[in-house]
Design an enzyme around this catalytic site. Sequence first.
Site, mmCIF file in Angstrom:
data_model
loop_
_atom_site.group_PDB
_atom_site.id
_atom_site.type_symbol
_atom_site.label_atom_id
_atom_site.label_comp_id
_atom_site.label_asym_id
_atom_site.label_seq_id
_atom_site.Cartn_x
_atom_site.Cartn_y
_atom_site.Cartn_z
ATOM 1 N N SER A 146 0.867 -1.189 0.000
ATOM 2 C CA SER A 146 0.000 0.000 0.000
ATOM 3 C C SER A 146 0.895 1.226 0.000
ATOM 4 O O SER A 146 2.064 1.148 0.396
ATOM 5 C CB SER A 146 -0.857 -0.010 1.272
ATOM 6 N N TYR A 175 -2.575 -0.906 10.353
ATOM 7 C CA TYR A 175 -2.443 -1.064 8.896
ATOM 8 C C TYR A 175 -1.096 -0.540 8.416
ATOM 9 O O TYR A 175 -0.380 -1.205 7.660
ATOM 10 C CB TYR A 175 -3.593 -0.311 8.219
HETATM 11 P P1 NAD Z 1 -11.426 -6.296 -0.237
HETATM 12 O O1 NAD Z 1 -12.062 -6.108 1.101
HETATM 13 O O2 NAD Z 1 -12.233 -6.082 -1.462
HETATM 14 O O3 NAD Z 1 -10.773 -7.749 -0.328
HETATM 15 C C1 NAD Z 1 -10.090 -8.331 0.754
HETATM 16 C C2 NAD Z 1 -10.010 -9.818 0.522
HETATM 17 O O4 NAD Z 1 -9.332 -10.408 1.635
HETATM 18 C C3 NAD Z 1 -11.380 -10.505 0.435
HETATM 19 O O5 NAD Z 1 -11.319 -11.543 -0.505
HETATM 20 C C4 NAD Z 1 -11.557 -11.075 1.838
HETATM 21 O O6 NAD Z 1 -12.441 -12.168 1.902
HETATM 22 C C5 NAD Z 1 -10.137 -11.482 2.125
HETATM 23 N N1 NAD Z 1 -9.881 -11.703 3.542
HETATM 24 C C6 NAD Z 1 -10.112 -10.874 4.591
HETATM 25 N N2 NAD Z 1 -9.784 -11.480 5.736
HETATM 26 C C7 NAD Z 1 -9.315 -12.711 5.404
HETATM 27 C C8 NAD Z 1 -8.828 -13.816 6.145
HETATM 28 N N3 NAD Z 1 -8.741 -13.789 7.494
HETATM 29 N N4 NAD Z 1 -8.461 -14.917 5.476
HETATM 30 C C9 NAD Z 1 -8.562 -14.985 4.125
HETATM 31 N N5 NAD Z 1 -9.015 -13.970 3.372
HETATM 32 C C10 NAD Z 1 -9.386 -12.854 4.014
HETATM 33 O O7 NAD Z 1 -10.144 -5.345 -0.213
HETATM 34 P P2 NAD Z 1 -9.175 -4.778 -1.360
HETATM 35 O O8 NAD Z 1 -9.323 -3.315 -1.375
HETATM 36 O O9 NAD Z 1 -9.301 -5.551 -2.611
HETATM 37 O O10 NAD Z 1 -7.777 -5.063 -0.661
HETATM 38 C C11 NAD Z 1 -6.911 -6.088 -1.077
HETATM 39 C C12 NAD Z 1 -5.506 -5.744 -0.622
HETATM 40 O O11 NAD Z 1 -5.110 -4.512 -1.222
HETATM 41 C C13 NAD Z 1 -5.365 -5.554 0.887
HETATM 42 O O12 NAD Z 1 -4.140 -6.110 1.338
HETATM 43 C C14 NAD Z 1 -5.341 -4.059 1.030
HETATM 44 O O13 NAD Z 1 -4.668 -3.638 2.189
HETATM 45 C C15 NAD Z 1 -4.605 -3.661 -0.230
HETATM 46 N N6 NAD Z 1 -4.806 -2.269 -0.632
HETATM 47 C C16 NAD Z 1 -6.050 -1.815 -0.952
HETATM 48 C C17 NAD Z 1 -6.184 -0.482 -1.323
HETATM 49 C C18 NAD Z 1 -7.510 0.089 -1.688
HETATM 50 O O14 NAD Z 1 -7.590 1.313 -1.812
HETATM 51 N N7 NAD Z 1 -8.544 -0.704 -1.891
HETATM 52 C C19 NAD Z 1 -5.070 0.352 -1.381
HETATM 53 C C20 NAD Z 1 -3.823 -0.152 -1.050
HETATM 54 C C21 NAD Z 1 -3.698 -1.474 -0.683
#
Ligand code: NAD
Length: 260
Positions: free
Chosen positions: A142, A155
């Site tokens: 991130s 985070y």
């Molecule tokens: P999201 O909530 O859409 O997806 C998260 C996924 O992780 C889902 O499939 C969920 O079921 C799974 N998950 C959560 N807890 C879990 C567990 N205990 N065991 C197995 N699976 C689990 O979120 P996203 O935005 O797609 O985020 C995905 C990654 O990208 C994360 O690591 C997040 O920190 C990172 N990220 C997101 C953003 C953003 O703006 N969306 C920015 C930077 C980084």
Amino acid sequence: MLKGKNAVVTGSTSGIGLGIARELAKAGANVVINGFGETAAIEKERAGIEREFGVKAIYSPADMTKPAEIAAMIKTAETTLGSCDVLVNNAGIQYVAPIEEFPIEKWDQIIAINLSAAFHAMRAAVPGMKARKWGRIISTASAHSLVASPFKAAYVTAKHGLAGLTKTVALETATHGITVNCISPGYVWTPLVAKQIPEQMKARHMTEEQVKNDVLLAAQPTKEFVTVEQVASLALYLTSDAASSITGANFSIDGGWTAA
Ligand code: NAD
């Protein structure tokens, strides 16, 4: 490009992980998808990947807070598909609160899912990658692996740790045909971001519009959310032969956020 390769993407029932799993499958990889959600919705995605891209897709319900389940997920890829050639550590959650009110169980959960899970998955996947002399490990870090924001103690800590873990494992595997990198998106419009809006509204005493414009996109000079597709295509590039000299790197895809 990835025909004959097998990929495990954690947290791929939604958002960025699902986008990456679909992109790798589109390039010919068999995939293990993982994460939580409704059984019927997950099965629809899994079967859709098989049908659309002509690859094998299996679902692992492994909970990323449980080291034994993480190791078993990698084993499933190796026994059911034949190997784990590409590992994408993507599962992640967020929680927003001031440090003095930050729930201890949320701290523990975020460190487990966003950081320790990547350690357990890499630990389980690297021996097979070394034996086959080829591997690609990509972690979704991130912008918060590089800079901080208030109210995100767990985070920011986990993502900075993930960037450090990436560099360490890259050095350990550099002569084994394995690359280890992370991708650091700014704000991508996914359920994770949508969900934190009420928490931000509460912590900052703001309206929804104020949180979107003055908090989230305030940090992003382009004033636009990054798309899932943009992140997924960078992940696919990192699996390519053209990227074989890129290891230990942290790629910002944040609309200029961390340039400031
Ligand atoms: P999201 O909530 O859409 O997806 C998260 C996924 O992780 C889902 O499939 C969920 O079921 C799974 N998950 C959560 N807890 C879990 C567990 N205990 N065991 C197995 N699976 C689990 O979120 P996203 O935005 O797609 O985020 C995905 C990654 O990208 C994360 O690591 C997040 O920190 C990172 N990220 C997101 C953003 C953003 O703006 N969306 C920015 C930077 C980084």
